[in-house]
Design a protein around this motif. Structure first.
Motif, PDB file in Angstrom:
ATOM      1  N   GLN A 161      85.653 -10.885  63.161  1.00  0.00           N
ATOM      2  CA  GLN A 161      86.682 -10.285  62.318  1.00  0.00           C
ATOM      3  C   GLN A 161      87.132  -8.948  62.882  1.00  0.00           C
ATOM      4  OE1 GLN A 161      85.076 -10.067  58.354  1.00  0.00           O
ATOM      5  NE2 GLN A 161      84.925 -12.290  58.131  1.00  0.00           N
ATOM      6  N   PHE A 162      86.164  -8.144  63.296  1.00  0.00           N
ATOM      7  CA  PHE A 162      86.466  -6.829  63.867  1.00  0.00           C
ATOM      8  C   PHE A 162      87.315  -6.966  65.124  1.00  0.00           C
ATOM      9  CE2 PHE A 162      85.338  -3.477  66.944  1.00  0.00           C
ATOM     10  CZ  PHE A 162      85.708  -2.351  66.223  1.00  0.00           C
ATOM     11  N   MET A 163      86.969  -7.914  65.984  1.00  0.00           N
ATOM     12  CA  MET A 163      87.694  -8.108  67.233  1.00  0.00           C
ATOM     13  C   MET A 163      89.109  -8.615  66.984  1.00  0.00           C
ATOM     14  SD  MET A 163      84.666  -9.723  69.622  1.00  0.00           S
ATOM     15  CE  MET A 163      85.640  -9.685  71.123  1.00  0.00           C
ATOM     16  N   VAL A 164      89.256  -9.540  66.043  1.00  0.00           N
ATOM     17  CA  VAL A 164      90.578 -10.082  65.723  1.00  0.00           C
ATOM     18  C   VAL A 164      91.468  -9.013  65.106  1.00  0.00           C
ATOM     19  CG1 VAL A 164      91.833 -11.662  64.197  1.00  0.00           C
ATOM     20  CG2 VAL A 164      89.874 -12.485  65.511  1.00  0.00           C
ATOM     21  N   GLU A 172      89.874 -16.756  70.902  1.00  0.00           N
ATOM     22  CA  GLU A 172      88.441 -17.021  71.040  1.00  0.00           C
ATOM     23  C   GLU A 172      87.644 -16.690  69.783  1.00  0.00           C
ATOM     24  OE1 GLU A 172      87.257 -14.770  74.409  1.00  0.00           O
ATOM     25  OE2 GLU A 172      88.182 -16.122  75.874  1.00  0.00           O
ATOM     26  N   ASN A 173      88.181 -15.826  68.928  1.00  0.00           N
ATOM     27  CA  ASN A 173      87.389 -15.354  67.784  1.00  0.00           C
ATOM     28  C   ASN A 173      87.920 -15.729  66.404  1.00  0.00           C
ATOM     29  OD1 ASN A 173      85.187 -13.338  68.921  1.00  0.00           O
ATOM     30  ND2 ASN A 173      87.051 -13.003  70.112  1.00  0.00           N
ATOM     31  N   LEU A 174      89.189 -16.126  66.319  1.00  0.00           N
ATOM     32  CA  LEU A 174      89.782 -16.376  65.007  1.00  0.00           C
ATOM     33  C   LEU A 174      89.004 -17.395  64.190  1.00  0.00           C
ATOM     34  CD1 LEU A 174      92.137 -15.691  63.117  1.00  0.00           C
ATOM     35  CD2 LEU A 174      93.391 -17.599  64.136  1.00  0.00           C
ATOM     36  N   LEU A 175      88.610 -18.479  64.826  1.00  0.00           N
ATOM     37  CA  LEU A 175      87.923 -19.541  64.099  1.00  0.00           C
ATOM     38  C   LEU A 175      86.496 -19.172  63.709  1.00  0.00           C
ATOM     39  CD1 LEU A 175      89.185 -22.652  66.068  1.00  0.00           C
ATOM     40  CD2 LEU A 175      90.136 -21.578  64.027  1.00  0.00           C
ATOM     41  N   ARG A 176      86.001 -18.055  64.238  1.00  0.00           N
ATOM     42  CA  ARG A 176      84.652 -17.603  63.894  1.00  0.00           C
ATOM     43  C   ARG A 176      84.664 -16.588  62.754  1.00  0.00           C
ATOM     44  NH1 ARG A 176      84.313 -16.900  69.787  1.00  0.00           N
ATOM     45  NH2 ARG A 176      83.259 -18.697  70.715  1.00  0.00           N
ATOM     46  N   THR A 177      85.850 -16.153  62.348  1.00  0.00           N
ATOM     47  CA  THR A 177      85.935 -15.084  61.351  1.00  0.00           C
ATOM     48  C   THR A 177      85.717 -15.566  59.930  1.00  0.00           C
ATOM     49  OG1 THR A 177      88.334 -15.348  61.073  1.00  0.00           O
ATOM     50  CG2 THR A 177      87.577 -13.834  62.801  1.00  0.00           C
TER      51      THR A 177
END
Length: 241
Positions: A12-15, A109-114
């Motif tokens: 979330q932080f990275m996105v 790379e990160n959206l689906l992990r948020t």
């Protein structure tokens, strides 16, 4: 994966940072563009008038109020999300030399992990705040290789909107999982004919394959916009459960 996990919060932080970087960079380019648009013309006029630095400073500080008023009034005739406005901004950004590929890669790379809730809210907010980059964002959310993540009903609707020749090109060189998802949602006769078309077609240029795939993805997003299928919610939900 739970939404409140350390990995989800890191994602979330990275996105959030990547989206904010894109929005801020866009704003800076546009603000710089406004300044540069007037910089050279004004410099030429000042040189022509042969006025000193003091007079020049005063001229720029007290620029004709009517001109400023006219520009502001004209701007009120447009809306941020209008096609003509977005087209103009796209042109400015594309000629600025700005490169935001790293930020979009972080989002992809990160959206689906948020977490589903965060992903949906952040995407909606970004689409509203920075509408000029919708194509890049759409590619982060969904691309041709993600077709297997859609349910059969969605695939069948997409196939009804897709030209068979374009589908043949799009499937050339695509992952087996994608091909199987398509074939399973066709009648045996139609699937056999499609396979024959692909074999008869022979080698296809990579650019033609990518173009055909992009056209099908456009159909996917059009159907989503019409409320016929769901992309982000189902895709994100399946990958974070």
């Amino acid at each position: 994966m739970k939404n409140n996990s350390v990995e989800a919060k890191k994602a979330q932080f990275m996105v959030e940072n990547a989206m904010e970087d894109i929005t801020n960079a866009t704003r800076k380019v546009l603000m710089d563009y406004i300044c540069k648009m007037y910089y050279v013309p004004l410099a030429k006029v000042i040189a022509y008038l042969e006025i000193d630095d003091f007079e020049a400073d005063g001229l720029l500080e007290y620029l004709e109020p009517e001109t400023r008023t006219m520009i502001i009034k004209c701007a009120k005739n447009f809306k941020k999300h209008e096609k003509c406005v977005i087209s103009e901004v796209e042109h400015i950004i594309s000629t600025s030399g700005i490169n935001l590929d790293d930020d979009y890669q972080i989002i992809k790379e990160n959206l689906l992990r948020t977490g589903q809730s965060f992903a949906e809210l952040s995407v909606d907010k970004f689409r509203s705040k920075t509408p000029v980059f919708q194509k890049q964002l759409n590619e982060c959310i969904f691309n041709f290789e993600d077709l297997p993540l859609l349910d059969d009903r969605a695939i069948q609707k997409i196939l009804r909107e897709t030209d068979t020749i374009e589908l043949s090109k799009a499937l050339k060189g695509s992952p087996t999982e994608v091909q199987n998802k398509i074939f399973r949602n066709m009648s045996k006769r139609a699937a056999t004919m499609l396979k024959e078309d692909m074999d008869f077609m022979g080698p296809v240029r990579d650019i033609d394959v990518k173009t055909a795939q992009a056209d099908i993805v456009k159909i996917v997003f059009r159907l989503e916009e019409m409320g016929e299928i769901v992309i982000a919610r189902d895709t994100v939900g399946k990958l974070i459960d």
